[in-house]
Motif scaffolding. Structure first.
Motif, short mmCIF file in Angstrom:
data_model
loop_
_atom_site.label_atom_id
_atom_site.label_comp_id
_atom_site.label_asym_id
_atom_site.label_seq_id
_atom_site.Cartn_x
_atom_site.Cartn_y
_atom_site.Cartn_z
N VAL A 1 0.85 -1.28 0.06
CA VAL A 1 -0.01 -0.10 0.08
C VAL A 1 0.87 1.22 0.01
CG1 VAL A 1 -1.91 -1.05 1.28
CG2 VAL A 1 -0.26 0.08 2.63
N GLY A 2 0.34 2.13 -0.51
CA GLY A 2 0.97 3.60 -0.54
C GLY A 2 2.27 3.92 -1.34
N THR A 3 2.21 2.83 -2.79
CA THR A 3 3.21 2.91 -3.52
C THR A 3 3.33 4.40 -4.17
OG1 THR A 3 1.81 1.95 -5.28
CG2 THR A 3 3.55 0.87 -3.77
N ARG A 4 4.29 4.72 -4.81
CA ARG A 4 4.14 6.01 -5.71
C ARG A 4 3.04 5.85 -6.77
NH1 ARG A 4 9.18 10.21 -6.68
NH2 ARG A 4 9.58 10.04 -4.15
N GLY A 5 2.15 6.75 -6.96
CA GLY A 5 1.32 6.47 -8.14
C GLY A 5 -0.18 5.86 -7.35
N TYR B 1 3.76 11.17 -8.01
CA TYR B 1 2.70 10.83 -6.94
C TYR B 1 3.13 10.27 -5.62
CZ TYR B 1 -1.90 10.84 -4.70
OH TYR B 1 -3.11 10.86 -3.79
N ILE B 2 3.19 11.04 -4.70
CA ILE B 2 3.56 10.29 -3.35
C ILE B 2 2.60 10.30 -2.10
CG2 ILE B 2 5.02 10.87 -1.28
CD1 ILE B 2 7.00 12.23 -3.38
N VAL B 3 2.47 9.20 -1.71
CA VAL B 3 1.38 8.88 -0.62
C VAL B 3 1.95 9.22 0.84
CG1 VAL B 3 -0.01 7.15 0.43
CG2 VAL B 3 0.42 7.07 -2.03
N SER B 4 1.43 10.17 1.66
CA SER B 4 1.91 10.32 2.92
C SER B 4 2.07 9.27 3.73
CB SER B 4 1.00 11.52 3.69
OG SER B 4 -0.13 10.84 3.86
N ASP B 5 2.90 9.08 4.82
CA ASP B 5 3.11 8.00 5.77
C ASP B 5 1.57 7.84 6.45
OD1 ASP B 5 5.57 7.53 4.96
OD2 ASP B 5 6.40 8.62 6.84
N GLN B 6 0.88 8.94 6.79
CA GLN B 6 -0.05 8.89 7.63
C GLN B 6 -1.27 7.99 6.85
OE1 GLN B 6 -2.06 12.34 8.56
NE2 GLN B 6 -3.56 11.57 9.84
N GLU B 7 -1.23 8.55 5.32
CA GLU B 7 -2.45 7.57 4.64
C GLU B 7 -1.87 6.31 4.32
OE1 GLU B 7 -5.63 7.12 2.17
OE2 GLU B 7 -5.14 9.05 3.54
#
Length: 446
Positions: A309-313, A352-358
């Motif tokens: 989960v939370g990979t770039r893109g 596209y970067i996913v935050s650690d919180q997300e």
């Protein structure tokens, strides 16, 4: 030439991080050292040798490796400290600068660990020796491994390395390209495990469905050959890429003598867009087909799935697509991993970067979904009879084991017996235990 006298009477301490393959390799190293007269240091005892087998699948894994090295050095201040494994291959100079480390071995060198250790140990002069600078294309050795470790199951290494350069992954750089031994050599190792009393073998590797690149053989042919090994009642396949999990293999396992109705299939994402960004070699439709075929041929099969989960893109829309896809699949358990940035990987070019919180929120959602699926799978088997291979328990504690389709079973302390260890016994499956990690069992033929 190995100076065996240098090993006599010495004590060793081991620490392993990462995958089942690493644990298998460490167990093999331990057995090789034992044959040279080295015993395992007990709790509280000072070791003469420390062996740390590292992982580098995430940034967190790297941090844990450094912590483990520092801890082992503190606990065994006079020991000769050897570090090997994936982190040692990728960051040998970083490890070599850690105070107390004596020898660093990369992927090529660990196959000859005993020789390297003998040479360095007998010439110890306080200088750290770093033997971990081979480039990926030069990693050609294969270190055989078939070891039991501390549990009932044996782990047979059938393949190493990977030719799949997924954009998020450093494994090809850490372990080299795909390579394997011959089917005949693996059958002989399985026969030796049977002679030692082993009843279950797990096939391990980095990308085991790619078996055969070195020898021109096929993974299905390996499965068929191992299925004929007398004395081994159970084989499990640790992990198979969906594009390498052939329909023929599924159909063979459904009617085989010893291959269990238990599959572990990496999905990584249930979004076709994210799979494309990852450079995975399949889409959702192919993955769904594999799951449906397994369930058609083996309705009670356990299916574990890796998800990142939370990979770039991975936009919110992509994650929602992934969640819905996983919810629709008849799978048993999700192994959820938050994406970790790895230096030098192609994923860093994805904007596209996913935050650690997300990442944490998404991980929690999938873990909750996994719990629901696993609990429902277990619940369907309550009241049924099953065959369980039990593992040795600490005296006074509950005994555990697994059914053919990998349901964890718990036997109350008052019903457990020492002679149940490594035995296949018929049980009736009862309700969940106190923390819902197993089903209670009643012995039917003990």
């Amino acid at each position: 030439m190995i100076d065996t006298s240098a090993f006599q009477g010495k004590k060793a301490a081991y620490f392993t991080l990462g995958c089942k393959l690493n644990f298998s390799e460490t167990s093999t190293f331990g057995r090789m050292l034992q044959q040279l007269g080295v015993t395992t240091a007990g709790q509280g005892e000072q070791a003469d040798l420390c062996l740390i087998n590292t992982c580098s699948v995430t940034e967190v894994a790297d941090h844990k490796c450094r912590q483990a090295i520092h801890r082992m050095v503190r606990q065994h201040p006079d020991a000769f400290v050897v570090v090997t494994g994936c982190y040692a291959q990728l960051e040998p100079q970083t490890i070599g600068r850690i105070t107390g480390v004596d020898l660093v071995l990369g992927a090529n060198e660990k196959a000859n660990l005993i020789q390297f250790l003998s040479d360095a140990w007998t010439k110890a002069d306080g200088q750290t020796r770093v033997h971990a600078v081979e480039k990926t294309r030069d990693i050609t050795t294969f270190a055989p491994s078939c070891s039991r470790g501390n549990r009932t199951r044996y782990f047979l290494k059938v393949q190493d390395g990977c030719n799949y350069f997924c954009t998020y992954c450093t494994i090809p750089f850490a372990r080299g390209f795909s390579r394997n031994p011959t089917i005949s050599s693996l059958v002989e190792q399985a026969c030796e495990a049977a002679r030692e009393g082993g009843k279950e073998i797990v096939l391990t590797g980095v990308n085991i469905g790619d078996f055969g690149r070195t020898t021109g053989e096929q993974f299905l042919d390996l499965v068929k050959a191992l299925d004929q090994v007398q004395g081994i009642s159970r084989f499990r396949i640790s992990s198979l890429e969906p594009d390498l999990l052939s329909d023929e293999l599924i159909e063979y396992c459904a009617q085989s003598r010893a291959f269990m109705p238990h599959f572990h299939i990496p999905l990584q994402s249930g979004s076709d867009e994210v799979l494309r960004l990852m450079h995975r070699r399949y889409d959702k439709a192919l993955f769904a087909h594999k799951v449906e075929l397994i369930k058609q041929k083996m309705p009670d099969a356990f299916i574990g799935v890796d998800v990142m989960v939370g990979t770039r893109g991975e936009t919110p829309e992509c994650f929602a697509e992934c969640y819905d896809f996983l919810r629709s699949l008849d799978v048993t358990q999700l192994h959820v991993f938050p994406y970790s940035e790895r230096p030098g990987t192609a994923a860093l070019r994805i904007p596209y970067i996913v935050s650690d919180q997300e990442k944490k929120l998404r991980s929690r959602q999938l873990l909750d979904l996994s719990d629901q699926k696993t609990e429902a799978f277990y619940a369907r088997h309550i009241g049924q009879e099953a065959e369980v291979l039990f593992e040795k328990a600490t005296r006074g504690k509950a005994m555990h084991g697994f059914t053919r389709n990998y349901i964890r079973v718990e036997l109350a302390p008052q019903a457990a017996r020492d002679d149940f260890d490594n035995q296949l016994l018929r049980v009736r499956l009862g309700d969940f235990n106190h923390d819902k990690t197993a089903l209670k069992a009643e012995i039917l033929n003990g």
